[in-house]
Design a protein around this motif. Structure first.
Motif, PDB file in Angstrom:
ATOM      1  N   PHE A  36       4.771  13.006   0.499  1.00 54.58           N
ATOM      2  CA  PHE A  36       5.127  12.340   1.758  1.00 54.58           C
ATOM      3  C   PHE A  36       5.071  13.307   2.944  1.00 54.58           C
ATOM      4  CE2 PHE A  36       7.230   9.272  -1.184  1.00 54.58           C
ATOM      5  CZ  PHE A  36       6.466   8.177  -0.816  1.00 54.58           C
ATOM      6  N   ARG A  37       5.349  14.584   2.692  1.00 54.37           N
ATOM      7  CA  ARG A  37       5.201  15.568   3.776  1.00 54.37           C
ATOM      8  C   ARG A  37       3.742  15.652   4.198  1.00 54.37           C
ATOM      9  NH1 ARG A  37       3.365  20.206   5.006  1.00 54.37           N
ATOM     10  NH2 ARG A  37       2.478  20.523   2.927  1.00 54.37           N
ATOM     11  N   LYS A  38       2.844  15.697   3.201  1.00 60.63           N
ATOM     12  CA  LYS A  38       1.411  15.819   3.500  1.00 60.63           C
ATOM     13  C   LYS A  38       0.866  14.580   4.195  1.00 60.63           C
ATOM     14  CE  LYS A  38       0.015  16.686  -0.678  1.00 60.63           C
ATOM     15  NZ  LYS A  38      -0.822  17.021  -1.856  1.00 60.63           N
ATOM     16  N   THR A  39       1.452  13.420   3.921  1.00 56.55           N
ATOM     17  CA  THR A  39       0.914  12.168   4.478  1.00 56.55           C
ATOM     18  C   THR A  39       1.696  11.696   5.700  1.00 56.55           C
ATOM     19  OG1 THR A  39       2.248  10.889   2.914  1.00 56.55           O
ATOM     20  CG2 THR A  39      -0.007  11.439   2.257  1.00 56.55           C
ATOM     21  N   GLY A  40       2.531  12.562   6.256  1.00 56.16           N
ATOM     22  CA  GLY A  40       3.242  12.211   7.481  1.00 56.16           C
ATOM     23  C   GLY A  40       4.377  11.228   7.284  1.00 56.16           C
ATOM     24  N   TYR A  41       4.942  11.205   6.072  1.00 55.29           N
ATOM     25  CA  TYR A  41       6.106  10.361   5.787  1.00 55.29           C
ATOM     26  C   TYR A  41       5.836   8.881   6.098  1.00 55.29           C
ATOM     27  CZ  TYR A  41       8.263  14.936   5.632  1.00 55.29           C
ATOM     28  OH  TYR A  41       8.536  16.251   5.330  1.00 55.29           O
ATOM     29  N   LYS A  42       4.704   8.409   5.576  1.00 52.62           N
ATOM     30  CA  LYS A  42       4.324   7.006   5.759  1.00 52.62           C
ATOM     31  C   LYS A  42       4.342   6.281   4.414  1.00 52.62           C
ATOM     32  CE  LYS A  42       1.457   7.703   9.822  1.00 52.62           C
ATOM     33  NZ  LYS A  42       0.618   8.812  10.098  1.00 52.62           N
ATOM     34  N   GLN A  43       4.652   4.997   4.484  1.00 48.82           N
ATOM     35  CA  GLN A  43       4.642   4.162   3.285  1.00 48.82           C
ATOM     36  C   GLN A  43       3.216   4.045   2.753  1.00 48.82           C
ATOM     37  OE1 GLN A  43       7.025   2.610   1.559  1.00 48.82           O
ATOM     38  NE2 GLN A  43       5.713   1.404   0.236  1.00 48.82           N
ATOM     39  N   PRO A  44       2.966   4.341   1.458  1.00 44.52           N
ATOM     40  CA  PRO A  44       1.612   4.168   0.910  1.00 44.52           C
ATOM     41  C   PRO A  44       1.166   2.704   0.983  1.00 44.52           C
ATOM     42  CG  PRO A  44       2.961   5.511  -0.549  1.00 44.52           C
ATOM     43  CD  PRO A  44       3.887   4.932   0.476  1.00 44.52           C
ATOM     44  N   THR A  45      -0.090   2.498   1.276  1.00 44.63           N
ATOM     45  CA  THR A  45      -0.627   1.131   1.377  1.00 44.63           C
ATOM     46  C   THR A  45      -1.746   0.871   0.375  1.00 44.63           C
ATOM     47  OG1 THR A  45      -2.177   1.841   3.103  1.00 44.63           O
ATOM     48  CG2 THR A  45      -0.042   0.975   3.828  1.00 44.63           C
ATOM     49  N   SER A  46      -2.058   1.872  -0.450  1.00 45.77           N
ATOM     50  CA  SER A  46      -3.153   1.746  -1.405  1.00 45.77           C
ATOM     51  C   SER A  46      -2.638   1.929  -2.822  1.00 45.77           C
ATOM     52  CB  SER A  46      -4.228   2.806  -1.108  1.00 45.77           C
ATOM     53  OG  SER A  46      -5.178   2.856  -2.163  1.00 45.77           O
ATOM     54  N   LEU A  47      -3.221   1.148  -3.732  1.00 46.53           N
ATOM     55  CA  LEU A  47      -2.861   1.282  -5.145  1.00 46.53           C
ATOM     56  C   LEU A  47      -3.455   2.535  -5.776  1.00 46.53           C
ATOM     57  CD1 LEU A  47      -3.287  -2.408  -6.369  1.00 46.53           C
ATOM     58  CD2 LEU A  47      -1.152  -1.185  -5.948  1.00 46.53           C
ATOM     59  N   THR A  48      -4.343   3.206  -5.052  1.00 45.62           N
ATOM     60  CA  THR A  48      -5.016   4.381  -5.615  1.00 45.62           C
ATOM     61  C   THR A  48      -4.695   5.655  -4.832  1.00 45.62           C
ATOM     62  OG1 THR A  48      -7.001   3.924  -4.294  1.00 45.62           O
ATOM     63  CG2 THR A  48      -6.902   3.009  -6.533  1.00 45.62           C
ATOM     64  N   ASP A  49      -3.704   5.588  -3.954  1.00 47.32           N
ATOM     65  CA  ASP A  49      -3.335   6.772  -3.187  1.00 47.32           C
ATOM     66  C   ASP A  49      -1.823   6.753  -2.929  1.00 47.32           C
ATOM     67  OD1 ASP A  49      -3.171   9.014  -1.632  1.00 47.32           O
ATOM     68  OD2 ASP A  49      -4.084   8.125   0.149  1.00 47.32           O
ATOM     69  N   GLY A  50      -1.108   7.377  -3.838  1.00 49.99           N
ATOM     70  CA  GLY A  50       0.347   7.426  -3.733  1.00 49.99           C
ATOM     71  C   GLY A  50       0.883   8.631  -4.465  1.00 49.99           C
ATOM     72  N   PRO A  51       2.191   8.789  -4.548  1.00 46.91           N
ATOM     73  CA  PRO A  51       2.778   9.929  -5.255  1.00 46.91           C
ATOM     74  C   PRO A  51       2.317  10.047  -6.703  1.00 46.91           C
ATOM     75  CG  PRO A  51       4.448   8.806  -3.973  1.00 46.91           C
ATOM     76  CD  PRO A  51       3.223   7.953  -3.901  1.00 46.91           C
ATOM     77  N   PHE A  52       2.100   8.877  -7.355  1.00 47.97           N
ATOM     78  CA  PHE A  52       1.642   8.910  -8.744  1.00 47.97           C
ATOM     79  C   PHE A  52       0.261   9.549  -8.850  1.00 47.97           C
ATOM     80  CE2 PHE A  52      -0.937   7.057 -12.103  1.00 47.97           C
ATOM     81  CZ  PHE A  52      -0.181   7.387 -13.217  1.00 47.97           C
ATOM     82  N   GLN A  53      -0.679   9.090  -8.029  1.00 48.64           N
ATOM     83  CA  GLN A  53      -2.041   9.647  -8.075  1.00 48.64           C
ATOM     84  C   GLN A  53      -2.050  11.121  -7.695  1.00 48.64           C
ATOM     85  OE1 GLN A  53      -1.411   6.575  -6.760  1.00 48.64           O
ATOM     86  NE2 GLN A  53      -2.428   5.410  -8.387  1.00 48.64           N
ATOM     87  N   ASP A  54      -1.250  11.485  -6.726  1.00 47.88           N
ATOM     88  CA  ASP A  54      -1.189  12.876  -6.293  1.00 47.88           C
ATOM     89  C   ASP A  54      -0.667  13.768  -7.412  1.00 47.88           C
ATOM     90  OD1 ASP A  54      -1.448  14.740  -3.940  1.00 47.88           O
ATOM     91  OD2 ASP A  54       0.679  15.047  -4.381  1.00 47.88           O
ATOM     92  N   ALA A  55       0.356  13.305  -8.107  1.00 48.48           N
ATOM     93  CA  ALA A  55       0.961  14.107  -9.178  1.00 48.48           C
ATOM     94  C   ALA A  55       0.021  14.264 -10.363  1.00 48.48           C
ATOM     95  CB  ALA A  55       2.269  13.472  -9.629  1.00 48.48           C
ATOM     96  N   HIS A  56      -0.733  13.202 -10.679  1.00 51.68           N
ATOM     97  CA  HIS A  56      -1.563  13.221 -11.877  1.00 51.68           C
ATOM     98  C   HIS A  56      -3.049  13.457 -11.567  1.00 51.68           C
ATOM     99  CE1 HIS A  56       1.643  12.193 -14.672  1.00 51.68           C
ATOM    100  NE2 HIS A  56       2.099  11.353 -13.753  1.00 51.68           N
ATOM    101  N   LYS A  57      -3.348  13.780 -10.310  1.00 50.25           N
ATOM    102  CA  LYS A  57      -4.718  14.141  -9.909  1.00 50.25           C
ATOM    103  C   LYS A  57      -5.720  13.076 -10.345  1.00 50.25           C
ATOM    104  CE  LYS A  57      -2.725  17.909  -8.619  1.00 50.25           C
ATOM    105  NZ  LYS A  57      -2.136  17.897  -7.269  1.00 50.25           N
ATOM    106  N   THR A  58      -5.459  11.850  -9.915  1.00 49.25           N
ATOM    107  CA  THR A  58      -6.323  10.738 -10.278  1.00 49.25           C
ATOM    108  C   THR A  58      -6.475   9.793  -9.095  1.00 49.25           C
ATOM    109  OG1 THR A  58      -6.640   8.904 -11.843  1.00 49.25           O
ATOM    110  CG2 THR A  58      -4.395   9.360 -11.147  1.00 49.25           C
ATOM    111  N   GLN A  59      -7.541   9.007  -9.123  1.00 46.69           N
ATOM    112  CA  GLN A  59      -7.717   7.945  -8.132  1.00 46.69           C
ATOM    113  C   GLN A  59      -7.597   6.572  -8.785  1.00 46.69           C
ATOM    114  OE1 GLN A  59     -11.563   9.042  -6.415  1.00 46.69           O
ATOM    115  NE2 GLN A  59     -10.512   9.990  -4.680  1.00 46.69           N
TER     116      GLN A  59
END
Length: 208
Positions: free
Chosen positions: A155-178
């Protein structure tokens, strides 16, 4: 915090305890909730930090460790006699000094007990050997844990915005996946199986 606020919570706990003794519906959950409220009332920040960011994460890691060497299963099979550190070390294959360090922490967290030179199971630890709970531990530790731990930086990297994509969120970032969550589970066994057991255990032991 005032003494009256503590006293009122203790009175509520006593009332919930009486309801529990009478086997009233919801009394067990009320006791747990009121116990948490009492801890939150009494706990000071230093204790909160030690519990939330040291003791409980360590317990999570030790439960994941235990899923591989099965001390809870061994203690359950031992019954009331319990197992000495030496015997439990032999059964699990964990070097005795390391084993004792791990088990002592689980003792302080009330997951097991230690009496008269032996570790003993508890009602809680006796339930954990079931497969749905073992797989739940693996799912929470391996899949959910990295997402939770990595979310502040995401959230720091994304400017503290609510994710709007099913393929770009904390889960994808943590597990290095799209991949979306469920597609990733399918593509990375045994995570889907672990998740299925986690869902089966979500309300296990509770009334429908």
């Amino acid at each position: 915090m005032t003494s009256s606020s503590v006293s009122s919570k203790l009175e509520s706990l006593a009332a919930a305890g009486e309801a529990y003794e009478k086997n009233e519906a919801g009394s067990r959950e009320a006791l747990i909730d009121l116990s948490g409220l009492l801890i939150a009332t009494l706990e000071i920040p230093s204790e909160f930090i030690q519990r939330s960011f040291w003791a409980e994460p360590a317990m999570s890691a030790q439960c994941k460790f235990a899923a591989g060497v099965q001390p809870f299963q061994d203690l359950k099979e031992a019954g009331d006699a319990g197992l000495s550190p030496q015997v439990l070390s032999e059964k699990t294959g964990v070097e005795i000094t390391l084993l004792q360090r791990l088990m002592r922490h689980l003792t302080t967290m009330y997951l097991v007990t230690y009496e008269k030179g032996a570790f003993h199971a508890t009602t809680l630890s006796n339930g954990l050997p079931e497969q749905n709970y073992q797989d739940s531990i693996s799912f929470c530790y391996n899949v959910a844990g990295p997402s939770f731990n990595g979310s502040p930086e995401y959230f720091r990297k994304t400017g503290y915005k609510q994710p709007t994509s099913l393929t770009d969120g904390p889960f994808q970032d943590a597990h290095k996946t799209q991949l979306p969550f469920f597609e990733w589970l399918v593509a990375t066994p045994p995570h889907l199986s672990n998740f299925d057991f986690f869902m089966s255990a979500y309300r296990a032991g509770k009334a429908n």
